[in-house]
Design a protein around this motif. Structure first.
Motif, PDB file in Angstrom:
ATOM      1  N   THR A   6     -17.378 -37.296 -23.401  1.00 40.40           N
ATOM      2  CA  THR A   6     -17.320 -38.746 -23.274  1.00 40.40           C
ATOM      3  C   THR A   6     -17.922 -39.130 -21.937  1.00 40.40           C
ATOM      4  OG1 THR A   6     -15.343 -38.832 -24.652  1.00 40.40           O
ATOM      5  CG2 THR A   6     -15.833 -40.777 -23.322  1.00 40.40           C
ATOM      6  N   VAL A  60     -20.941 -39.093 -26.267  1.00 41.33           N
ATOM      7  CA  VAL A  60     -20.634 -40.484 -26.596  1.00 41.33           C
ATOM      8  C   VAL A  60     -20.672 -41.292 -25.304  1.00 41.33           C
ATOM      9  CG1 VAL A  60     -19.369 -40.056 -28.731  1.00 41.33           C
ATOM     10  CG2 VAL A  60     -18.136 -40.033 -26.579  1.00 41.33           C
ATOM     11  N   ILE A 122     -21.702 -45.117 -32.562  1.00 40.13           N
ATOM     12  CA  ILE A 122     -20.231 -45.003 -32.592  1.00 40.13           C
ATOM     13  C   ILE A 122     -19.682 -45.859 -33.731  1.00 40.13           C
ATOM     14  CG2 ILE A 122     -18.117 -45.544 -31.315  1.00 40.13           C
ATOM     15  CD1 ILE A 122     -19.729 -44.812 -28.719  1.00 40.13           C
TER      16      ILE A 122
END
Length: 127
Positions: A6, A60, A122
């Motif tokens: 992340t 992400v 996403i």
């Protein structure tokens, strides 16, 4: 082997209009934070190539992450929605913690997903 990291939407600022300017105006701690995020991203992408793609990095890059049960965040989330909606290239739309976590879980199970995922990816994965 999937590996999910992340990062932050702002790690992509050098790739968008006005992003470098905004980053240059940021405080030093933010610049160091983004440099660290980019360094990890680069290492993961390099490791994928050097391992002949045995490692499948999924990076992400959410902007603000919020939850509908935390109304205190709505002011900042709303500002990001407006800025993204009017086309500010350096502001990604916020994502819910539920959609982010769903996208992460689905990306682990889908061998075709790799590389950097911004809010449109996403959103797509979280459905």
């Amino acid at each position: 082997l999937p590996f999910v990291f992340t990062s932050a939407a702002e790690a992509g600022w050098p790739d968008v209009a006005l992003g470098s300017l905004i980053e240059n105006l940021s405080p030093d701690f933010a610049k160091r934070y983004l440099a660290a995020k980019r360094a990890v991203e680069a290492q993961l992408l390099e490791a994928a190539v050097s391992s002949q793609h045995m490692l499948r990095p999924v990076i992400v890059r959410p902007s603000l992450i919020y939850s509908m049960d935390r109304p205190a965040s709505f002011v900042s989330v709303g500002a990001f929605y407006v800025l993204n909606g009017i086309g500010a290239p350096f502001v990604d739309r916020p994502v819910t913690v539920q959609s982010l976590s769903s996208a992460i879980v689905k990306s682990i199970g889908d061998g075709q997903v790799s590389g950097v995922l911004r809010y449109p990816e996403i959103d797509r994965l979280s459905r």
